[in-house]
Design a protein around this motif. Structure first.
Motif, mmCIF file in Angstrom:
data_model
loop_
_atom_site.group_PDB
_atom_site.id
_atom_site.type_symbol
_atom_site.label_atom_id
_atom_site.label_comp_id
_atom_site.label_asym_id
_atom_site.label_seq_id
_atom_site.Cartn_x
_atom_site.Cartn_y
_atom_site.Cartn_z
ATOM 1 N N UNK A 239 -5.046 -8.244 5.770
ATOM 2 C CA UNK A 239 -3.618 -8.481 5.948
ATOM 3 C C UNK A 239 -3.298 -9.718 6.751
ATOM 4 N N UNK A 240 -4.303 -10.253 7.449
ATOM 5 C CA UNK A 240 -4.070 -11.431 8.286
ATOM 6 C C UNK A 240 -4.798 -12.662 7.752
ATOM 7 N N UNK A 241 -5.191 -12.609 6.465
ATOM 8 C CA UNK A 241 -5.624 -13.830 5.794
ATOM 9 C C UNK A 241 -4.415 -14.748 5.664
ATOM 10 N N UNK A 242 -4.535 -16.019 6.054
ATOM 11 C CA UNK A 242 -3.375 -16.921 5.981
ATOM 12 C C UNK A 242 -3.049 -17.324 4.541
ATOM 13 N N UNK A 243 -1.789 -17.170 4.187
ATOM 14 C CA UNK A 243 -1.300 -17.610 2.885
ATOM 15 C C UNK A 243 -0.577 -18.943 3.024
ATOM 16 N N UNK A 244 0.184 -19.105 4.099
ATOM 17 C CA UNK A 244 0.921 -20.344 4.357
ATOM 18 C C UNK A 244 1.048 -20.511 5.872
ATOM 19 N N UNK A 245 0.389 -21.514 6.410
ATOM 20 C CA UNK A 245 0.374 -21.693 7.867
ATOM 21 C C UNK A 245 1.755 -22.012 8.432
ATOM 22 N N UNK A 246 2.702 -22.372 7.569
ATOM 23 C CA UNK A 246 4.069 -22.635 8.021
ATOM 24 C C UNK A 246 5.000 -21.480 7.666
ATOM 25 N N UNK A 247 4.430 -20.356 7.271
ATOM 26 C CA UNK A 247 5.223 -19.219 6.831
ATOM 27 C C UNK A 247 5.805 -18.420 7.978
ATOM 28 N N UNK A 248 6.398 -17.279 7.665
ATOM 29 C CA UNK A 248 7.049 -16.466 8.699
ATOM 30 C C UNK A 248 6.056 -15.918 9.721
ATOM 31 N N UNK A 249 6.577 -15.684 10.922
ATOM 32 C CA UNK A 249 5.761 -15.173 12.014
ATOM 33 C C UNK A 249 5.325 -13.744 11.716
ATOM 34 N N UNK A 250 4.055 -13.471 11.963
ATOM 35 C CA UNK A 250 3.498 -12.126 11.758
ATOM 36 C C UNK A 250 3.457 -11.389 13.094
ATOM 37 N N UNK A 251 3.377 -10.060 13.039
ATOM 38 C CA UNK A 251 3.279 -9.263 14.275
ATOM 39 C C UNK A 251 2.012 -9.578 15.065
ATOM 40 N N UNK A 252 1.001 -10.126 14.384
ATOM 41 C CA UNK A 252 -0.236 -10.465 15.082
ATOM 42 C C UNK A 252 -0.078 -11.729 15.924
ATOM 43 N N UNK A 253 1.023 -12.469 15.713
ATOM 44 C CA UNK A 253 1.262 -13.691 16.469
ATOM 45 C C UNK A 253 1.068 -14.957 15.661
ATOM 46 N N UNK A 258 -0.829 -12.629 5.029
ATOM 47 C CA UNK A 258 -0.598 -11.903 3.777
ATOM 48 C C UNK A 258 0.472 -10.828 3.933
ATOM 49 N N UNK A 259 0.482 -10.129 5.066
ATOM 50 C CA UNK A 259 1.444 -9.044 5.268
ATOM 51 C C UNK A 259 2.886 -9.523 5.186
ATOM 52 N N UNK A 260 3.128 -10.796 5.470
ATOM 53 C CA UNK A 260 4.493 -11.320 5.437
ATOM 54 C C UNK A 260 4.978 -11.598 4.019
ATOM 55 N N UNK A 261 4.098 -11.441 3.036
ATOM 56 C CA UNK A 261 4.459 -11.645 1.637
ATOM 57 C C UNK A 261 4.230 -10.398 0.783
ATOM 58 N N UNK A 262 3.209 -9.626 1.140
ATOM 59 C CA UNK A 262 2.849 -8.481 0.298
ATOM 60 C C UNK A 262 2.836 -7.160 1.043
ATOM 61 N N UNK A 263 3.260 -7.154 2.318
ATOM 62 C CA UNK A 263 3.414 -5.897 3.036
ATOM 63 C C UNK A 263 4.654 -5.155 2.545
ATOM 64 N N UNK A 264 4.731 -3.876 2.839
ATOM 65 C CA UNK A 264 5.828 -3.050 2.337
ATOM 66 C C UNK A 264 7.201 -3.596 2.739
ATOM 67 N N UNK A 265 7.373 -3.915 4.018
ATOM 68 C CA UNK A 265 8.677 -4.396 4.472
ATOM 69 C C UNK A 265 9.032 -5.726 3.825
ATOM 70 N N UNK A 266 8.055 -6.612 3.659
ATOM 71 C CA UNK A 266 8.303 -7.906 3.026
ATOM 72 C C UNK A 266 8.711 -7.726 1.571
ATOM 73 N N UNK A 267 8.060 -6.804 0.868
ATOM 74 C CA UNK A 267 8.378 -6.578 -0.537
ATOM 75 C C UNK A 267 9.769 -5.967 -0.701
ATOM 76 N N UNK A 268 10.118 -5.025 0.167
ATOM 77 C CA UNK A 268 11.449 -4.417 0.094
ATOM 78 C C UNK A 268 12.530 -5.452 0.363
#
Length: 374
Positions: A239-253, A258-268
């Protein structure tokens, strides 16, 4: 290599043989006779008979009536794992729900409880403890002996049941402990337990990657039939593999995980809906593309040919498949002559909690002597 001169204790031989007999019966698709167990294990019939008697007395095995036969001779009674013997208590805590299930030695789910609600913060353990107590009461009311409990969490787990970090739960160095309601408790990553649960279904190759899609995303890596945990037991944080280094901030810091694009909350959020069920008709291209990018990275690294998608990804695979497949075709070096198979998890969203219960039962199967001694 110098041979050890230490004597083998008789109790150790018995413990080994008890496990050998119990596992032989448990792995047999049909009830198996004592004579067949002796043939499969290489033990004498007298030894097998004595061990089977002990396992029956301890409610680990049960005899079933033999099937009718027309030939000469008396048919032998069959053996199977006892349905009314030890059971495993599986527990799972995730961002928006907690769950418990009781599974008996035959693999049958006897009870399954799920409570929806926000589980962020270590205080959520109190609710999980109460849910575990409910499941134990139900199991004991049926006469089951619960052999232990296992908890699946979406985070990094250290020895002694310490969750080092679970970003989506807001946990940092949370000591879950090694006991729950007087039972031994083990704690493991939810994707690891789900992967082992899927492996137990019997229709997967010996090497595959299981990806659990929830609000967080985790992976369980199975290589040659065994779970790969990494040096410190923390592998699988896909879930913390980088997809875009300029993308949205993740809870991990970090940014653009990946979670910011394909996690449940991101998909909803991207689909503008409020329920996972509504995602079935949504455009999932962005999530699928990000997920395919991460999967391609894992496949290039590990050289596996099967990826199992679990959690919310299992029912959504038809809508995710084409975008994932396109990225795999584009990015996996061997894709042209060695295709990667995508498949939905057989156990769906229940894989982790059932895997937790299964982990308890594997302990019984691996060391029935210790269980009988208790």
């Amino acid at each position: 290599m110098t041979a050890s001169n230490a004597p083998v204790r008789q109790s150790s031989v018995r413990a080994h043989n008890l496990a050998l007999v119990l596992q032989t019966v448990a792995n047999s698709p049909d009830p198996i006779s004592r004579a067949s167990v002796a043939g499969a294990t290489g033990l004498t019939r007298a030894t097998v008979s004595a061990l089977v008697d002990d396992l029956i007395a301890g409610a680990l095995l049960a005899e079933v009536d033999p099937a009718p036969r027309s030939g000469a001779g008396r048919p032998a009674a069959g053996l199977r794992p006892a349905a009314d013997g030890p059971a495993g208590l599986g527990l799972e805590i995730n961002v928006d729900y907690r769950a418990a299930c009781v599974v008996d030695l035959t693999g049958t789910v006897r009870h399954h409880l799920v409570e929806a609600g926000d589980q962020r913060g270590p205080g959520s353990l109190d609710g999980l403890t109460r849910l575990a107590a409910r499941a134990l009461r139900l199991a004991r009311a049926e006469g089951l002996t619960v052999a232990g409990a296992a908890l699946a969490v979406p985070g990094l787990v250290s020895a002694g049941g310490v969750v080092r970090v679970a970003p989506n739960l807001g946990w940092q160095d949370v000591a879950v402990g090694s006991q729950l309601h007087g039972l031994p408790l083990m704690v493991d990553n939810e994707a690891n337990l789900a992967a082992l649960s899927e492996l137990g279904t019997g229709d997967l190759p010996p090497s595959f990657v299981y990806i659990s899609g929830e609000i967080g995303i985790g992976a369980g890596i199975v290589l040659n039939g065994a779970l790969y945990r990494g040096v410190r037991g923390w592998s699988g944080e896909i879930g913390h593999i980088p997809i875009d280094s300029a993308g949205p901030r993740c809870r991990c810091g970090a940014r653009g995980c990946l979670e910011q694009y394909a996690g449940q909350e991101a998909m909803l959020s991207a689909a503008g809906v409020t329920s996972v069920e509504s995602l079935a008709g949504a455009d999932l291209t962005v999530a699928g593309t990000a997920l395919g990018t991460a999967i391609a990275t894992v496949v290039n690294l590990l050289d596996v040919d099967t990826v199992v998608l679990g959690g919310i990804y299992a029912p959504l695979l038809p809508g995710l498949h084409d975008a994932i497949d396109a990225e795999i075709a584009r990015r996996v070096l061997t894709a042209d002559w060695s295709p990667v198979r995508l498949r939905a998890a057989t156990l769906g969203p229940d894989a982790a909690v059932r895997g937790a219960a299964g982990a308890v039962l594997r302990g019984v199967l691996d060391d029935p002597a210790a269980y009988l001694a208790r």
